[in-house]
Design a protein around this motif. Structure first.
Motif, mmCIF file in Angstrom:
data_model
loop_
_atom_site.group_PDB
_atom_site.id
_atom_site.type_symbol
_atom_site.label_atom_id
_atom_site.label_comp_id
_atom_site.label_asym_id
_atom_site.label_seq_id
_atom_site.Cartn_x
_atom_site.Cartn_y
_atom_site.Cartn_z
ATOM 1 N N ALA A 99 -13.156 -2.447 -7.159
ATOM 2 C CA ALA A 99 -12.572 -3.570 -6.422
ATOM 3 C C ALA A 99 -13.154 -4.899 -6.903
ATOM 4 C CB ALA A 99 -12.749 -3.402 -4.913
ATOM 5 N N ARG A 121 -7.117 3.676 0.051
ATOM 6 C CA ARG A 121 -7.350 3.794 -1.401
ATOM 7 C C ARG A 121 -6.755 5.090 -1.933
ATOM 8 N NH1 ARG A 121 -13.304 2.518 -3.357
ATOM 9 N NH2 ARG A 121 -12.511 4.089 -4.777
ATOM 10 N N ASP A 122 -6.942 6.158 -1.162
ATOM 11 C CA ASP A 122 -6.375 7.454 -1.577
ATOM 12 C C ASP A 122 -4.861 7.368 -1.678
ATOM 13 O OD1 ASP A 122 -8.842 8.499 -1.644
ATOM 14 O OD2 ASP A 122 -8.675 9.683 0.206
ATOM 15 N N VAL A 174 -11.119 3.990 2.844
ATOM 16 C CA VAL A 174 -10.979 5.106 1.908
ATOM 17 C C VAL A 174 -9.576 5.716 1.910
ATOM 18 C CG1 VAL A 174 -11.774 7.438 1.380
ATOM 19 C CG2 VAL A 174 -13.428 5.647 1.953
ATOM 20 N N PHE A 192 -5.509 -6.763 -2.486
ATOM 21 C CA PHE A 192 -6.888 -6.988 -2.053
ATOM 22 C C PHE A 192 -7.049 -8.402 -1.516
ATOM 23 C CE2 PHE A 192 -7.458 -3.442 -4.889
ATOM 24 C CZ PHE A 192 -8.534 -2.737 -4.368
ATOM 25 N N ILE A 221 0.838 -1.209 0.000
ATOM 26 C CA ILE A 221 0.000 0.000 0.000
ATOM 27 C C ILE A 221 0.867 1.251 0.000
ATOM 28 C CG2 ILE A 221 -1.582 1.362 1.435
ATOM 29 C CD1 ILE A 221 -2.966 -1.375 2.037
ATOM 30 N N PRO A 241 -13.276 -4.454 -0.165
ATOM 31 C CA PRO A 241 -12.859 -3.061 -0.374
ATOM 32 C C PRO A 241 -11.881 -2.570 0.698
ATOM 33 C CG PRO A 241 -15.188 -3.185 0.224
ATOM 34 C CD PRO A 241 -14.699 -4.594 0.157
ATOM 35 N N LEU A 242 -11.048 -1.622 0.299
ATOM 36 C CA LEU A 242 -10.079 -1.028 1.224
ATOM 37 C C LEU A 242 -10.693 0.182 1.905
ATOM 38 C CD1 LEU A 242 -6.931 -0.939 -1.096
ATOM 39 C CD2 LEU A 242 -7.257 -2.434 0.871
ATOM 40 N N LEU A 264 -3.980 5.567 -4.793
ATOM 41 C CA LEU A 264 -4.262 6.428 -5.954
ATOM 42 C C LEU A 264 -3.208 7.518 -6.112
ATOM 43 C CD1 LEU A 264 -8.134 6.869 -5.912
ATOM 44 C CD2 LEU A 264 -6.745 5.691 -7.639
ATOM 45 N N PRO A 298 -1.710 -2.112 -5.564
ATOM 46 C CA PRO A 298 -3.000 -2.550 -5.020
ATOM 47 C C PRO A 298 -2.949 -3.993 -4.503
ATOM 48 C CG PRO A 298 -3.298 -1.435 -7.126
ATOM 49 C CD PRO A 298 -1.824 -1.684 -6.969
ATOM 50 N N PHE A 328 -9.883 -1.172 -10.131
ATOM 51 C CA PHE A 328 -9.506 -0.665 -8.807
ATOM 52 C C PHE A 328 -10.667 0.028 -8.111
ATOM 53 C CE2 PHE A 328 -7.776 2.696 -6.044
ATOM 54 C CZ PHE A 328 -7.000 1.930 -5.188
ATOM 55 N N ASP A 329 -11.369 0.899 -8.853
ATOM 56 C CA ASP A 329 -12.445 1.673 -8.225
ATOM 57 C C ASP A 329 -13.566 0.778 -7.707
ATOM 58 O OD1 ASP A 329 -11.167 4.064 -8.612
ATOM 59 O OD2 ASP A 329 -12.030 4.350 -10.621
#
Ligand code: SF4
Lengths: 422, 175
Positions: free
Chosen positions: B124, B145-146, B142, B99, B92, B139-140, B149, B97, B121-122
Motif C-alpha cells: 500500500a 484486500r482479499d 484484510v 486507497f 472494490i 491500508p485496507l 486480489l 484498488p 498493492f501489498d
C-alpha cells in the motif's frame, strides 16, 4: 452512544451494538432494483455464480428508467426485465408504474426498522421511513441477491436539525438545496445523516422522502428520519406492516454526533441551484431575471403528489409565459391518478403543461426526450450535473415545484412569493 | 513507466462514465472517460498508471461503469483523500484498488501531474521515481484486500461458493 443509524445496522448485523468504523455483515430485509441497473446487469452475474435470488419475496423490481420504451434497444431492456422477473418468480414487479423510490413505499414495501439496499443512488429515500436504506452498484447487488447479506463499514452520523416552521412556498426541496449550498456535495462524506427538529416533524411523508432522497446529493450513505404517527399512518395506508417496536426507532438530538448542523426553517427562502451542482444554491430572489425556456417538474424528488399539488396551487388560473415549455412527468401512476381525481392534473394542463410518462423521463437523460444544447432548464429534479439531462451545452437550474411553476408563469426565474404576493 | 494523473477538480461519475455513452459497450464508453476535463486522457493513459483525485472522488450516481472504465483503461490504483461512498464500494467490488491518503501526502510536491511512480498493492505505497520515496497509503481491511486480489466481489463469491463456504465466512474474515 447509540444513534438511529447504529441501532438499525446493529439489528441487521445481529449485534447488540456496533461502533463507528466497525466492518460488519448485515442481513438484507429488502433489495430494490430497476430496469437500468437491475436484471440486465445482474442476470449474467447470477448465472456465472450459478445461483438464483436468495429470497424472491425480499426483491422488488421496478421498470422506470428506460420508459417509454420507444426504441428497439429500450424495448429489449424491458423485455429482458420481464423475462427475468418471471424466471426468478418475483411477485413484486412494477412495470412502468412510476419511479422506483416513490413506488416502493406507496406499495407498502418499507417500514421502520428495516435494512434495505437499492440499485440506485437515490435509495436513501427509504430512510424517510426509519429504515436503513442505501444505494449499491449492480455487482454488489448480485452479491446481495445471491447471499442476502452485505458488508458495511459503520458510518459516522451527522445530525441535521431544522428548527421552527417553514414559511409559505418554502419546501423540503428548498431545505435540501440550502443544506447542499452550506456543506457542499461532499458534505455527507458517506455518513449517515439523521434529520430532526420541529420543521421535519411538520412534513408529509412525501416531503420527508425529498430530504432522505437528496442525502445522495450530499454524498451521504443514508438519510434517516425517525418514524412518528405520520409515518405509521402512511405505512398502514400503503398496506405495509408496522413492526410492534416502531416507536423505539428514535433520533435523540442529545446523542450529539460528531457533526450537528442547525438550520432555521423560518428564515429559509425558496432556493435555486445554478448549473452544474446542487451546491450552487442561493436564495431564488438572487437569480433576478435569469431567463429559461424549459420548466421541468419531474423525478422521484420533484414530481410526487405533493409536488404536483404545489405546482398546481401556483398555476391555478394562470398560464405559463410564451417562450417557456412546461413538462410534467408525475412520479408514479398512483400519484398521477390522485392528482387527476382532485383536479390537480387539470390545473396543470390548463396552465399549458405537457405530460410525460410516469418514469425518470428527462432526469436521467436516457430517453429520446432530452435537453438540447441551447436549452436552459429550471427543474424540480435533484441533480444538475453537466450534460446529465441532455446535451453538454444545456444548463439546468434546480428549484422546488413552487419556484418552477411561478417562474414558468413569469417567464423568468423568480421567488414564488413574489409571483404569489405571499 | 507508469505515471501519475493528478486531478484537482472534483471528479464525478458523469465525467468518468458520461450518461450519453452509457448504452455503449464498455470499451467505447471508456474512450470518453474524463474527456470533459482532460480530452487526451483515454487515448494516452497507460497500463499501471495511477490517478490522484481531489477529495470525494467519484461523487454522483451509482453507475459502476465509473470504476469499470478505469480498470479497463489499465489504471492500477485510484488514490484520493476521500472517496464518494458508492464509487468506493463499486471499485472494490470490481477489483479496482482504491486507497485514501493523508492530507500531508496529498499535498506532497512530488505528486504532480505526470510524475513517474510505481504502485505497490501489498505494501500500500506509491514510490516516486524521481525521489525514490515510498509514500504510505492508508491500508485496507484484510477482507477487502482479499476481495480485490480475487478480482472483485463476483470472483470472490465464486471462489467461496465453489469451496462450499457459507455467507458467514465474509464476516469471519472481516472481523
Ligand atoms: S427520477 Fe432521476 S433521480 Fe430519480 S431515480 Fe430516476 S433518474 Fe434517478
Amino acid at each position: 452512544m447509540e444513534t438511529l443509524a447504529r441501532k438499525l445496522i446493529a439489528g441487521a448485523a445481529g449485534h447488540a451494538a456496533v461502533a463507528t468504523g466497525d466492518v460488519v455483515v448485515c442481513d438484507v430485509d429488502l433489495a430494490m432494483i430497476h430496469d437500468s441497473g437491475g436484471p440486465r446487469r445482474v442476470k449474467p452475474m447470477l448465472e456465472r455464480l450459478g445461483r438464483n435470488v436468495w429470497d424472491k419475496d425480499r426483491v422488488v423490481v421496478v421498470s422506470d428508467h428506460y420508459v417509454p420504451a420507444d426504441t428497439d434497444e429500450t424495448r429489449a431492456i424491458q423485455e429482458l426485465t420481464r423475462q427475468w422477473v418471471q424466471d426468478e418468480n418475483i411477485a413484486n414487479f412494477y412495470d412502468q408504474q412510476g419511479i422506483c423510490h416513490v413506488v416502493l413505499p406507496e406499495r407498502g414495501h418499507l417500514a421502520p426498522g428495516m435494512f434495505c439496499v437499492g440499485g440506485d443512488s437515490h435509495s436513501p429515500t427509504g430512510g424517510a421511513f426509519g429504515a436503513y436504506m442505501f444505494g449499491i452498484g449492480a455487482t454488489e447487488m448480485a452479491g446481495v441477491l445471491t447471499t442476502g447479506s452485505i458488508w458495511l463499514r459503520v458510518p459516522e452520523t451527522i445530525l441535521i436539525e431544522w428548527d421552527n416552521q417553514l414559511g409559505s412556498y418554502v419546501t423540503a426541496k428548498d431545505m435540501m438545496l440550502a443544506v447542499c449550498g452550506r456543506i457542499g456535495m461532499g458534505g455527507g462524506r458517506y455518513q449517515a445523516i439523521q434529520y430532526a427538529g420541529a420543521a421535519i416533524r411538520d412534513l408529509s411523508m412525501q416531503d420527508r422522502m425529498t430530504l432522505s432522497n437528496m442525502a445522495a446529493e450530499l454524498g451521504a450513505q443514508a438519510g434517516l428520519i425517525a418514524p412518528d404517527e405520520v409515518t405509521a399512518a402512511y405505512v398502514t395506508d400503503a398496506g405495509g406492516t408496522l413492526p410492534d417496536d416502531w416507536r423505539d426507532y428514535r433520533i435523540e438530538i442529545a446523542d450529539d454526533p460528531a457533526d450537528h448542523l442547525l438550520f432555521d426553517a423560518a428564515a429559509l427562502s425558496p432556493q435555486i441551484a445554478a448549473p452544474h451542482s446542487p451546491a450552487n444554491a442561493a436564495d431564488a430572489g438572487e437569480f433576478g431575471d435569469t431567463g429559461f425556456n424549459v420548466a421541468y417538474i419531474g423525478a422521484c424528488t420533484g414530481a410526487k403528489y405533493v409536488d404536483l399539488a404545489a405546482a398546481a396551487s401556483v398555476l391555478k388560473g394562470r398560464r405559463i409565459a410564451s417562450g417557456v415549455t412546461l413538462m410534467v412527468a408525475p412520479a408514479s401512476r398512483q400519484d398521477q391518478d390522485r392528482a387527476a381525481r382532485d383536479g390537480v392534473m387539470k390545473i396543470l394542463e390548463d396552465a399549458g403543461a405537457q405530460f410525460l410518462p410516469n418514469s425518470c423521463g428527462i432526469c436521467a437523460g436516457y430517453g429520446e426526450d432530452r435537453l438540447a444544447g441551447d436549452d436552459i432548464c429550471l427543474s424540480s429534479t435533484a441533480r444538475n450535473f453537466k450534460g446529465r439531462m441532455g446535451a453538454p451545452g444545456s444548463r439546468v437550474y434546480l428549484a422546488s415545484p413552487y419556484t418552477v411553476a411561478a417562474s414558468a408563469v413569469a417567464g423568468r426565474m423568480r421567488d414564488p412569493r413574489d409571483v404569489m404576493g405571499g | 513507466m507508469p505515471r501519475l494523473w493528478r486531478f484537482d477538480e472534483t471528479i464525478d461519475t458523469d465525467v468518468l462514465a458520461p450518461g450519453k455513452y452509457m448504452k455503449s459497450p464498455l470499451a467505447e464508453l471508456a474512450t470518453h472517460c474524463l474527456e470533459a476535463v482532460r480530452p487526451d486522457f483515454a487515448a494516452s493513459v497507460g497500463s499501471g498508471d495511477v490517478i490522484l483525485g481531489a477529495p470525494n472522488f467519484g461523487v454522483g450516481s451509482s453507475r459502476e461503469q465509473a470504476a469499470e472504465v478505469l480498470k479497463h483503461l489499465g489504471i492500477s490504483a485510484v488514490v484520493a483523500p476521500s472517496f464518494a461512498g458508492i464509487f468506493y464500494r463499486n471499485a472494490i467490488n470490481l477489483g479496482l484498488p482504491v486507497f485514501t491518503l493523508s492530507d500531508d501526502f496529498y499535498h506532497h510536491p512530488g505528486l504532480s501531474d505526470g510524475a513517474g511512480l510505481t504502485f505497490d498493492f501489498d505494501m500500500a505505497t506509491l514510490t516516486l521515481t524521481a525521489l525514490g520515496e515510498a509514500l504510505p497509503l492508508e491500508p485496507l481491511p484484510v477482507f477487502l484486500r482479499d476481495m480485490i486480489l480475487d478480482g472483485g466481489l463476483i470472483p470472490h463469491l465464486e471462489k467461496r461458493f465453489q469451496a462450499g463456504m457459507e455467507e458467514t465466512s465474509m464476516e469471519e474474515k472481516g472481523a
